[in-house]
Design a protein around this motif. Structure first.
Motif, PDB file in Angstrom:
ATOM      1  N   GLY A  30      34.214  33.887  42.021  1.00 18.56           N
ATOM      2  CA  GLY A  30      34.191  35.341  42.171  1.00 18.56           C
ATOM      3  C   GLY A  30      34.243  35.716  43.642  1.00 18.56           C
ATOM      4  O   GLY A  30      34.631  34.908  44.492  1.00 18.56           O
ATOM      5  N   ASP A  31      33.826  36.946  43.939  1.00 21.27           N
ATOM      6  CA  ASP A  31      33.984  37.479  45.293  1.00 21.27           C
ATOM      7  C   ASP A  31      33.132  36.702  46.283  1.00 21.27           C
ATOM      8  O   ASP A  31      31.910  36.760  46.247  1.00 21.27           O
ATOM      9  CB  ASP A  31      33.584  38.948  45.316  1.00 21.27           C
ATOM     10  CG  ASP A  31      34.337  39.741  44.270  1.00 21.27           C
ATOM     11  OD1 ASP A  31      35.553  39.861  44.410  1.00 21.27           O
ATOM     12  OD2 ASP A  31      33.703  40.215  43.307  1.00 21.27           O
ATOM     13  N   VAL A  56      28.735  36.893  45.401  1.00 16.63           N
ATOM     14  CA  VAL A  56      27.672  37.869  45.155  1.00 16.63           C
ATOM     15  C   VAL A  56      26.598  37.213  44.285  1.00 16.63           C
ATOM     16  O   VAL A  56      25.413  37.397  44.487  1.00 16.63           O
ATOM     17  CB  VAL A  56      28.234  39.128  44.459  1.00 16.63           C
ATOM     18  CG1 VAL A  56      27.123  40.143  44.212  1.00 16.63           C
ATOM     19  CG2 VAL A  56      29.336  39.763  45.295  1.00 16.63           C
ATOM     20  N   LYS A  57      27.060  36.386  43.346  1.00 21.78           N
ATOM     21  CA  LYS A  57      26.149  35.817  42.351  1.00 21.78           C
ATOM     22  C   LYS A  57      25.362  34.620  42.829  1.00 21.78           C
ATOM     23  O   LYS A  57      24.178  34.505  42.557  1.00 21.78           O
ATOM     24  CB  LYS A  57      26.954  35.372  41.114  1.00 21.78           C
ATOM     25  CG  LYS A  57      27.318  36.467  40.179  1.00 21.78           C
ATOM     26  CD  LYS A  57      28.029  35.897  38.953  1.00 21.78           C
ATOM     27  CE  LYS A  57      29.210  35.047  39.317  1.00 21.78           C
ATOM     28  NZ  LYS A  57      30.293  35.031  38.337  1.00 21.78           N
TER      29      LYS A  57
ATOM     30  N   LYS B  19      33.228  37.308  30.877  1.00 24.27           N
ATOM     31  CA  LYS B  19      32.712  35.941  30.936  1.00 24.27           C
ATOM     32  C   LYS B  19      31.304  36.011  30.351  1.00 24.27           C
ATOM     33  O   LYS B  19      30.434  36.712  30.871  1.00 24.27           O
ATOM     34  CB  LYS B  19      32.674  35.459  32.387  1.00 24.27           C
ATOM     35  CG  LYS B  19      32.262  33.997  32.519  1.00 24.27           C
ATOM     36  CD  LYS B  19      31.891  33.662  33.948  1.00 24.27           C
ATOM     37  CE  LYS B  19      33.100  33.407  34.816  1.00 24.27           C
ATOM     38  NZ  LYS B  19      32.706  32.912  36.166  1.00 24.27           N
ATOM     39  N   VAL B  30      28.421  38.479  31.860  1.00 23.18           N
ATOM     40  CA  VAL B  30      27.935  38.474  33.241  1.00 23.18           C
ATOM     41  C   VAL B  30      28.907  39.235  34.131  1.00 23.18           C
ATOM     42  O   VAL B  30      28.508  39.855  35.111  1.00 23.18           O
ATOM     43  CB  VAL B  30      27.687  37.037  33.750  1.00 23.18           C
ATOM     44  CG1 VAL B  30      28.972  36.231  33.844  1.00 23.18           C
ATOM     45  CG2 VAL B  30      26.990  37.039  35.096  1.00 23.18           C
ATOM     46  N   GLN B  31      30.192  39.203  33.745  1.00 23.15           N
ATOM     47  CA  GLN B  31      31.180  40.003  34.466  1.00 23.15           C
ATOM     48  C   GLN B  31      32.426  40.147  33.620  1.00 23.15           C
ATOM     49  O   GLN B  31      32.673  39.375  32.695  1.00 23.15           O
ATOM     50  CB  GLN B  31      31.525  39.374  35.812  1.00 23.15           C
ATOM     51  CG  GLN B  31      32.218  38.030  35.687  1.00 23.15           C
ATOM     52  CD  GLN B  31      32.636  37.478  37.043  1.00 23.15           C
ATOM     53  OE1 GLN B  31      31.842  36.918  37.767  1.00 23.15           O
ATOM     54  NE2 GLN B  31      33.903  37.675  37.383  1.00 23.15           N
ATOM     55  N   GLY B  35      35.252  41.859  38.130  1.00 23.58           N
ATOM     56  CA  GLY B  35      34.411  41.038  39.007  1.00 23.58           C
ATOM     57  C   GLY B  35      33.163  41.769  39.459  1.00 23.58           C
ATOM     58  O   GLY B  35      33.097  42.997  39.440  1.00 23.58           O
ATOM     59  N   VAL B  36      32.172  40.980  39.885  1.00 17.92           N
ATOM     60  CA  VAL B  36      30.858  41.546  40.217  1.00 17.92           C
ATOM     61  C   VAL B  36      30.969  42.607  41.318  1.00 17.92           C
ATOM     62  O   VAL B  36      30.425  43.702  41.209  1.00 17.92           O
ATOM     63  CB  VAL B  36      29.875  40.439  40.646  1.00 17.92           C
ATOM     64  CG1 VAL B  36      28.539  41.036  41.063  1.00 17.92           C
ATOM     65  CG2 VAL B  36      29.664  39.436  39.513  1.00 17.92           C
ATOM     66  N   MET B  37      31.715  42.281  42.363  1.00 15.03           N
ATOM     67  CA  MET B  37      31.839  43.220  43.479  1.00 15.03           C
ATOM     68  C   MET B  37      32.509  44.519  43.024  1.00 15.03           C
ATOM     69  O   MET B  37      32.005  45.619  43.293  1.00 15.03           O
ATOM     70  CB  MET B  37      32.677  42.574  44.588  1.00 15.03           C
ATOM     71  CG  MET B  37      32.812  43.403  45.819  1.00 15.03           C
ATOM     72  SD  MET B  37      31.593  42.963  47.039  1.00 15.03           S
ATOM     73  CE  MET B  37      32.333  41.494  47.736  1.00 15.03           C
TER      74      MET B  37
END
Lengths: 119, 362
Positions: A30-31, A56-57, B19, B30-31, B35-37
């Protein structure tokens, strides 16, 4: 280009090897918001934790794919960690290593083998 | 390994490309592909939809004063149509769980953490009559500056609610139990509705341009920026409400006479101050400092003085942020603290919480 089970790619460039993480790894992480690279001239053994990447995670370690010496690092990904997500197999490379015996690369996966590995 | 439970929106999450990960015994998103950001920033700018159906919902048909024997919170003073943050405490003054309590007229409505819900329900049933776990309703959260605008298209009545109001409002013949609250620091709503209607309701919201689905990853970074505690991390049975900086949740009416578990310790800490306090930390470098990172008073001190309980990267701040506990004398803003990360001591500065001002519609 060769691949490890730790989702790194290695590209022979003269007598040094460029190391980065794969598209697959970058996508899974991820990011990416932080990268810590090894110091120049560090002698590393295969499996050593040489870099840290944080999304981030979570935090992940990058392991040295082979024995060797760090001869160049990509400061651009320290300044702009997002580069690893944007171009993991190119501009987002991590470091270059000097390897004594390049034949050890033969034991690593080819691109096709890596694709099978990640399913 | 026991099989993971699924919320009634599981198929929708999968369809949206989530996901899925195990969380508190459930398979949870979770995302999503954003994406999380991206999900974090979307929630801060527009509106994010969260499935929080794994959380525990409980109807309590017991007098408010009965619940007060388990929480250091003024429940009797909670007006009809209002909600309040609460804590179950234990005899040592530690925290068993944090929760929301709403006065819905002829009953109280509790929302508790997923990981604690079985224990909470057993705890309630051991001490109180009229405990009715709600097992047939989903729970959704819609959070962000455009949450009101989006939800009002389906439920016009929500515009009349202010922060921590609760109401039953109709959507297409379905009774929604809505509170104006959340876990992101943004204005927003939590909506309890029958499982059978949850997917249609979620799809109606997701069809709106300003609404995106948001996973647990961004839920965590959003609540961290808002300085909100995560049970099992920032608070647990070893932390008291006063140490955790939650004294504001203990109203005046409960400070005089106690009558809740752990009152001796908690009331003493309220007057004399706790030995340690939860603080915000801003790492001076770029490296995130994660949960479990030990904290030191100096670069060379041998013994840690505290630990980080939540930490990561704040997408809205574009910087690492963390929370943790420090001795009271070090728990003052601007104090320089050293965190040990991968064998290196790195500086962080104590700061006030939240990291980012909240934007509740009070």
């Amino acid at each position: 280009m060769k691949f490890t089970e730790e989702h790194e790619w290695l590209l022979v460039d003269g007598d040094v090897v460029i190391v980065g993480i794969t598209d697959h790894a970058a996508e899974q992480l991820g990011d990416i918001v932080f990268v810590e690279l090894p110091e120049l001239e560090t002698k590393v053994a295969k499996g050593d934790e040489v870099s840290v990447i944080e999304s981030v995670k979570a935090a992940s370690d990058i392991l040295a794919p082979l024995d060797g010496e760090i001869v160049e690092i990509n400061d651009a990904i320290v300044t702009n960690p997002g580069l690893v997500n944007e171009d993991p197999m190119g501009e987002g490379w991590f470091f270059k290593m000097q390897i004594e015996d390049l034949s050890v690369l033969d034991d690593l996966m080819t691109e096709d083998e890596y694709k099978d590995f990640i399913g | 390994m026991t099989e993971l439970r699924q919320t009634c929106l599981h198929d929708l999450h999968v369809e949206l490309g989530a996901k899925m990960v195990p969380f508190a015994g459930y398979a949870m998103p979770v995302q999503y592909p954003l994406g999380v950001m991206g999900e974090h920033l979307h929630t801060r700018e527009k509106a994010g939809l969260f499935d929080v159906s794994h959380m525990g919902q409980v109807i309590l048909r017991a007098p408010a004063r009965a619940l007060e024997t388990l929480v250091p919170v003024d429940v009797q003073g909670l007006a009809v149509g209002r909600q309040r943050y609460a804590l179950f405490t234990n005899a040592d003054g530690g925290i068993l769980d944090d929760l929301m309590v709403a006065n819905r007229g002829d009953h109280l409505f509790l929302v508790v953490n997923a990981a604690c819900k079985d224990a909470d329900i057993a705890h309630l049933q051991a001490h109180l009559p009229g405990v009715e776990p709600v097992t047939d309703r989903a729970l959704l959260a819609l959070q962000g500056p455009l949450a009101e605008q989006a939800l009002a298209r389906l439920v016009p009545g929500v515009t009349a609610l202010r922060f921590m109001d609760v109401a039953t409002l109709d959507w297409d013949g379905t009774a929604l139990w809505i509170s104006r609250s959340g876990y992101t620091g943004e204005d927003g709503f939590e909506i309890s509705l029958p499982e059978a209607r949850a997917e249609a309701f979620a799809r109606a919201l997701l069809a709106m341009g300003e609404v995106a689905p948001i996973g647990l990853g961004a839920r965590d970074s959003l609540r961290l920026e808002a300085g909100l505690c995560l049970y099992g991390h920032d608070i647990d049975t070893t932390t008291s409400p006063v140490e955790a900086g939650l004294s504001w949740a203990i109203q005046k009416s409960r400070r005089a006479n106690g009558g809740f578990p752990g009152a001796d310790r908690i009331l003493q800490e309220l007057t004399q101050g706790p030995a340690r306090k939860r603080v915000g930390l801003r790492p001076e470098g770029r490296a995130p400092m994660r949960e479990g990172t030990p904290l030191f008073a100096s670069e060379t001190a041998t013994d840690p003085v505290g630990t980080i309980t939540s930490g990561g990267f704040g997408p809205s701040l574009q910087a690492p942020i963390a929370m943790g506990y420090l001795p009271a004398d070090l728990a003052t803003p601007d104090t320089l603290i050293w965190a040990e990360l991968r064998g290196k001591r790195l500086p962080a500065r104590v700061c006030t919480l939240p990291f980012r001002p909240s934007s509740y519609r009070t």
